[in-house]
Enzyme design. Structure first.
Site, PDB file in Angstrom:
ATOM      1  N   SER A 122     -57.264 -35.501  20.505  1.00 30.15           N
ATOM      2  CA  SER A 122     -56.965 -35.501  21.946  1.00 30.15           C
ATOM      3  C   SER A 122     -58.198 -35.369  22.839  1.00 30.15           C
ATOM      4  CB  SER A 122     -55.983 -34.376  22.269  1.00 30.15           C
ATOM      5  OG  SER A 122     -56.544 -33.134  21.911  1.00 30.15           O
ATOM      6  N   ARG A 123     -59.264 -34.800  22.317  1.00 35.05           N
ATOM      7  CA  ARG A 123     -60.450 -34.617  23.180  1.00 35.05           C
ATOM      8  C   ARG A 123     -61.716 -34.498  22.331  1.00 35.05           C
ATOM      9  NH1 ARG A 123     -59.495 -28.215  24.521  1.00 35.05           N
ATOM     10  NH2 ARG A 123     -60.882 -27.508  22.875  1.00 35.05           N
ATOM     11  N   ASN A 168     -60.639 -33.863  11.773  1.00 36.09           N
ATOM     12  CA  ASN A 168     -61.572 -33.458  12.827  1.00 36.09           C
ATOM     13  C   ASN A 168     -61.176 -32.150  13.520  1.00 36.09           C
ATOM     14  OD1 ASN A 168     -63.410 -33.985  15.342  1.00 36.09           O
ATOM     15  ND2 ASN A 168     -61.314 -33.869  16.139  1.00 36.09           N
ATOM     16  N   SER A 182     -69.934 -29.139   9.690  1.00 31.65           N
ATOM     17  CA  SER A 182     -70.886 -28.749  10.745  1.00 31.65           C
ATOM     18  C   SER A 182     -72.202 -28.389  10.071  1.00 31.65           C
ATOM     19  CB  SER A 182     -70.359 -27.513  11.483  1.00 31.65           C
ATOM     20  OG  SER A 182     -71.394 -26.905  12.241  1.00 31.65           O
ATOM     21  N   TYR A 229     -66.369 -19.363  10.733  1.00 27.81           N
ATOM     22  CA  TYR A 229     -66.554 -20.806  10.964  1.00 27.81           C
ATOM     23  C   TYR A 229     -67.425 -21.415   9.853  1.00 27.81           C
ATOM     24  CZ  TYR A 229     -67.727 -25.045  13.683  1.00 27.81           C
ATOM     25  OH  TYR A 229     -67.907 -26.341  14.122  1.00 27.81           O
ATOM     26  N   ALA A 231     -67.876 -20.321   6.821  1.00 30.32           N
ATOM     27  CA  ALA A 231     -67.130 -20.335   5.553  1.00 30.32           C
ATOM     28  C   ALA A 231     -66.194 -21.536   5.522  1.00 30.32           C
ATOM     29  CB  ALA A 231     -66.350 -19.040   5.388  1.00 30.32           C
ATOM     30  N   LYS A 233     -66.480 -24.355   7.195  1.00 31.11           N
ATOM     31  CA  LYS A 233     -67.210 -25.633   7.207  1.00 31.11           C
ATOM     32  C   LYS A 233     -67.954 -25.871   5.887  1.00 31.11           C
ATOM     33  CE  LYS A 233     -65.925 -27.078  11.258  1.00 31.11           C
ATOM     34  NZ  LYS A 233     -65.011 -28.233  11.327  1.00 31.11           N
ATOM     35  N   ILE A 236     -73.207 -30.789  19.651  1.00 27.87           N
ATOM     36  CA  ILE A 236     -72.672 -31.969  20.332  1.00 27.87           C
ATOM     37  C   ILE A 236     -72.038 -31.512  21.643  1.00 27.87           C
ATOM     38  CG2 ILE A 236     -71.110 -33.953  20.106  1.00 27.87           C
ATOM     39  CD1 ILE A 236     -73.335 -33.894  17.920  1.00 27.87           C
TER      40      ILE A 236
END
Ligand code: NAI
Length: 235
Positions: free
Chosen positions: A13-14, A78, A130, A143, A145, A147, A176
């Site tokens: 969605s974004r 994603n 990431s 986060y 862990a 990724k 990003i």
């Protein structure tokens, strides 16, 4: 006439997800986007409402896609969140929620869609990790862990599915410019840019183009790889 290709993108969605959806649409795919909120209507784009933190919501959404699409050529995982904090003060919910959205959802989608791709004897799966999953980052143990988990998971899946001609790769973005990094102050962003060899924060479309490449036949001999799209941060 060439056969219509189908892509499934989570969190379309974004941010990076919506750029992935746009690039795949421009390359002629029919796209199913799984997310809680809907992006603008576009030709060949289908939105399926889904909370990826919730197992039954995710499983129901996957069945809807399979019913509508029949086949899936490309799966892009994603959807992702951050709930940052130092480990000593990290609440259980911050750990559980990040692992559920960022890693368990990838297991659920890959488990279901790999069955379909294996029977099709073709397919390309791209999981968004990431640079934090490669390099680590203070304040992001949950986060990182999730990724890093995506990387080990994807390499194992690549080995399982290679004999069925299904490829599995990872894209690891650096910093990003999206809602996820909007929370950072301008000064911090400038400091971050000085740590990036290419000297700037990346654009979502730059990640999307790497995903589209790995999805395509141009990457037909590439599987089990981690492609960093990070301006050189993690080299
Ligand atoms: P964003 O916050 O702009 O978008 C995240 C997407 O995930 C949104 O579409 C959102 O709806 C979806 N999502 C989140 N929770 C969900 C849930 N429970 N159910 C369904 N959908 C959900 O973030 P951004 O920056 O576009 O990130 C996309 C991916 O790229 C994430 O996996 C993120 O970890 C990763 N990434 C982003 C970086 C950045 O600098 N922006 C750097 C490295 C990786």
């Amino acid at each position: 006439m060439s056969e219509q290709k189908h892509a499934l993108v989570t969190g379309g969605s974004r941010g990076i997800g919506s750029e992935i959806v746009k690039v795949l649409l421009s390359e002629g795919y029919e796209v199913w986007s799984l997310s809680r909120t809907k992006m603008d209507d576009r030709e060949n784009l289908h939105h399926i409402s889904c909370d990826m933190a919730d197992r039954s919501s995710t499983e129901a959404a996957l069945e809807s896609v399979i019913k509508q699409a029949g086949s899936v050529d490309v799966l892009v995982n994603n959807a992702g969140i951050t709930r940052d904090g130092l480990i000593m003060r990290m609440k259980d919910e911050a750990w559980d929620e990040v692992l559920a959205v960022n890693l368990t959802s990838v297991f659920l989608t890959c488990r279901r869609i790999s069955r379909l791709m294996a029977s099709q004897r073709k397919g390309s799966i791209i999981n968004i990790s990431s640079v934090v999953g490669i390099m680590g980052n203070g304040g992001q143990t949950n986060y990182a862990a999730s990724k890093a988990g995506i990387i080990g998971f994807s390499k194992s899946l690549a080995r399982e599915l290679a004999s069925r001609s299904v490829r599995v790769n990872v894209v690891a973005p650096g910093f990003i410019d999206t809602a996820m990094t909007d929370a950072l102050s301008g000064v911090l962003k400038e400091q971050i840019a000085t740590q990036i060899p290419l000297g700037r924060i990346g654009k979502a479309v730059e990640v999307a183009e790497a995903v589209a490449f790995l999805a395509s036949e141009k990457a037909s001999y590439i599987t089990g790889q981690v492609l960093a799209v990070d301006g050189g941060m993690a080299m």
